[in-house]
Design a protein around this motif. Structure first.
Motif, PDB file in Angstrom:
ATOM      1  N   UNK A   5     -28.330 -78.922 -65.464  1.00 23.16           N
ATOM      2  CA  UNK A   5     -28.347 -77.510 -65.876  1.00 23.16           C
ATOM      3  C   UNK A   5     -28.586 -76.608 -64.659  1.00 23.16           C
ATOM      4  N   UNK A   6     -29.563 -76.996 -63.812  1.00 23.61           N
ATOM      5  CA  UNK A   6     -29.818 -76.220 -62.591  1.00 23.61           C
ATOM      6  C   UNK A   6     -28.584 -76.259 -61.685  1.00 23.61           C
ATOM      7  N   UNK A   7     -27.902 -77.414 -61.638  1.00 25.80           N
ATOM      8  CA  UNK A   7     -26.679 -77.550 -60.839  1.00 25.80           C
ATOM      9  C   UNK A   7     -25.602 -76.574 -61.304  1.00 25.80           C
ATOM     10  N   UNK A   8     -25.498 -76.408 -62.614  1.00 21.26           N
ATOM     11  CA  UNK A   8     -24.537 -75.467 -63.180  1.00 21.26           C
ATOM     12  C   UNK A   8     -24.858 -74.045 -62.706  1.00 21.26           C
TER      13      UNK A   8
ATOM     14  N   UNK B 132     -23.532 -70.382 -55.594  1.00 27.13           N
ATOM     15  CA  UNK B 132     -22.620 -70.690 -54.479  1.00 27.13           C
ATOM     16  C   UNK B 132     -21.389 -69.783 -54.529  1.00 27.13           C
ATOM     17  N   UNK B 133     -20.880 -69.514 -55.728  1.00 30.30           N
ATOM     18  CA  UNK B 133     -19.668 -68.698 -55.855  1.00 30.30           C
ATOM     19  C   UNK B 133     -19.951 -67.217 -55.613  1.00 30.30           C
ATOM     20  N   UNK B 134     -21.114 -66.724 -56.050  1.00 30.28           N
ATOM     21  CA  UNK B 134     -21.316 -65.271 -56.056  1.00 30.28           C
ATOM     22  C   UNK B 134     -22.176 -64.744 -54.911  1.00 30.28           C
ATOM     23  N   UNK B 135     -23.180 -65.517 -54.506  1.00 27.06           N
ATOM     24  CA  UNK B 135     -24.153 -65.001 -53.521  1.00 27.06           C
ATOM     25  C   UNK B 135     -23.488 -64.532 -52.225  1.00 27.06           C
TER      26      UNK B 135
ATOM     27  N   UNK C 288     -15.598 -78.872 -56.829  1.00 26.72           N
ATOM     28  CA  UNK C 288     -16.944 -78.510 -56.399  1.00 26.72           C
ATOM     29  C   UNK C 288     -17.897 -78.383 -57.597  1.00 26.72           C
ATOM     30  N   UNK C 289     -17.380 -77.873 -58.734  1.00 27.28           N
ATOM     31  CA  UNK C 289     -18.274 -77.612 -59.872  1.00 27.28           C
ATOM     32  C   UNK C 289     -18.926 -78.880 -60.400  1.00 27.28           C
ATOM     33  N   UNK C 290     -18.134 -79.922 -60.779  1.00 31.87           N
ATOM     34  CA  UNK C 290     -18.807 -81.141 -61.243  1.00 31.87           C
ATOM     35  C   UNK C 290     -19.598 -81.841 -60.139  1.00 31.87           C
ATOM     36  N   UNK C 291     -19.134 -81.735 -58.876  1.00 28.11           N
ATOM     37  CA  UNK C 291     -19.850 -82.404 -57.785  1.00 28.11           C
ATOM     38  C   UNK C 291     -21.244 -81.808 -57.597  1.00 28.11           C
ATOM     39  N   UNK C 292     -21.348 -80.471 -57.621  1.00 28.39           N
ATOM     40  CA  UNK C 292     -22.647 -79.811 -57.461  1.00 28.39           C
ATOM     41  C   UNK C 292     -23.563 -80.185 -58.626  1.00 28.39           C
ATOM     42  N   UNK C 293     -23.007 -80.207 -59.837  1.00 29.59           N
ATOM     43  CA  UNK C 293     -23.822 -80.569 -61.004  1.00 29.59           C
ATOM     44  C   UNK C 293     -24.312 -82.007 -60.905  1.00 29.59           C
ATOM     45  N   UNK C 294     -23.410 -82.927 -60.570  1.00 32.17           N
ATOM     46  CA  UNK C 294     -23.786 -84.341 -60.483  1.00 32.17           C
ATOM     47  C   UNK C 294     -24.804 -84.568 -59.368  1.00 32.17           C
ATOM     48  N   UNK C 295     -24.596 -83.913 -58.212  1.00 33.11           N
ATOM     49  CA  UNK C 295     -25.518 -84.089 -57.085  1.00 33.11           C
ATOM     50  C   UNK C 295     -26.913 -83.591 -57.453  1.00 33.11           C
ATOM     51  N   UNK C 296     -26.982 -82.410 -58.088  1.00 27.10           N
ATOM     52  CA  UNK C 296     -28.287 -81.855 -58.444  1.00 27.10           C
ATOM     53  C   UNK C 296     -28.976 -82.740 -59.484  1.00 27.10           C
ATOM     54  N   UNK C 297     -28.211 -83.214 -60.475  1.00 27.34           N
ATOM     55  CA  UNK C 297     -28.772 -84.114 -61.483  1.00 27.34           C
ATOM     56  C   UNK C 297     -29.334 -85.381 -60.848  1.00 27.34           C
ATOM     57  N   UNK C 298     -28.550 -85.985 -59.942  1.00 20.38           N
ATOM     58  CA  UNK C 298     -28.974 -87.225 -59.284  1.00 20.38           C
ATOM     59  C   UNK C 298     -30.215 -86.982 -58.423  1.00 20.38           C
TER      60      UNK C 298
END
Ligand SMILES: [Zn+2]
Length: 248
Positions: free
Chosen positions: A11-14, A20-23, A71-81
């Protein structure tokens, strides 16, 4: 047991994907709701579930079928892991929350540096303060070690910047200081060393494969982040292993 930190991380990864997209574009990370960059259609909640939505939609926007960046699923998966690993190391303690916040910042910095070649001050400057405050609160690292970490780890980059005249950016320096603040000077130096080793290995590999010229810059932020994450999770272990074999 690891399902909770894993889902928390997804969830935090999402959310980090939005950061990452907006900042770097100076857009608000709170509103409006996310929309497809291709067609502008707002993304419904059921199409915005970490990892699952990407798989169900087969990586394409429901409205216009344009591909969604990997990038979207990768960031989510990395943060989850990373959150699951942090829970494995720290258990249900305040140190887990500190590690999770630190790791989340590293993921955001990695994504932004890869996409835009900048390390934003809005993450690293509050990050330096947060590192000291977190260590005061948990005493995982003493406040003195934390403050010395800022000076030493930031100072190394300052020396490199002054010596190389533009070979390294101020963003790397503030990021180095943030690593020192969270990890303390000993583990902070270990993080920098691991980052240099990983970055050097990849740069050498790309050079040998002819994928990059000698003069082309490779963003250093992701390697520093890798060193920082490794050290936050296993730094004490690596350091005692090292000191056993190579006593000072
Ligand atoms: Zn679309």
């Amino acid at each position: 047991m690891f399902a909770v930190p894993l889902i928390f991380g997804l969830v935090i990864g999402s959310f980090l994907n939005v950061v990452i997209a907006r900042l770097p574009e100076g857009r608000s990370i709170w509103r409006p709701r996310s929309s497809c960059p291709g067609c502008g259609t707002q993304i419904a909640w059921y199409d915005n579930i970490p990892l699952l939505s990407f798989m169900i939609l087969r990586g394409r926007c429901r409205a216009c079928s344009k591909p969604i960046g990997l990038r979207y699923p990768l960031v989510e998966a990395a943060t989850g892991a990373l959150f699951a690993l942090a829970f494995l190391v720290f258990g249900p303690t305040p140190n887990f929350l500190v590690a999770a916040a630190f790791l989340a910042a590293l993921v955001a910095i990695t994504g932004i540096d890869l996409a835009h070649q900048i390390i934003p001050d809005v993450i690293t400057l509050p990050g330096i303060l947060a590192g000291v405050v977190a260590n005061l609160a948990t005493s995982r690292v003493s406040w003195l070690e934390s403050v010395v970490g800022i000076v030493v780890c930031g100072g190394i980059f300052l020396v490199i910047i002054l010596a190389s005249r533009g070979g390294m950016g101020g963003g790397d320096m503030k990021f180095g200081a943030m690593l020192g603040a969270f990890l303390g000077w000993k583990l902070g130096l270990l993080a920098l060393m691991l980052g240099v080793l990983a970055g050097g290995a990849v740069a050498l590999g790309l050079l040998i494969l002819g994928r990059k010229g000698r003069k082309e810059a490779i963003p250093f932020g992701p390697f520093l982040a890798l060193g920082g994450a490794t050290t936050m999770l296993w730094g004490e272990m690596i350091l005692s292993w090292y000191l056993e074999r190579f006593p000072l």
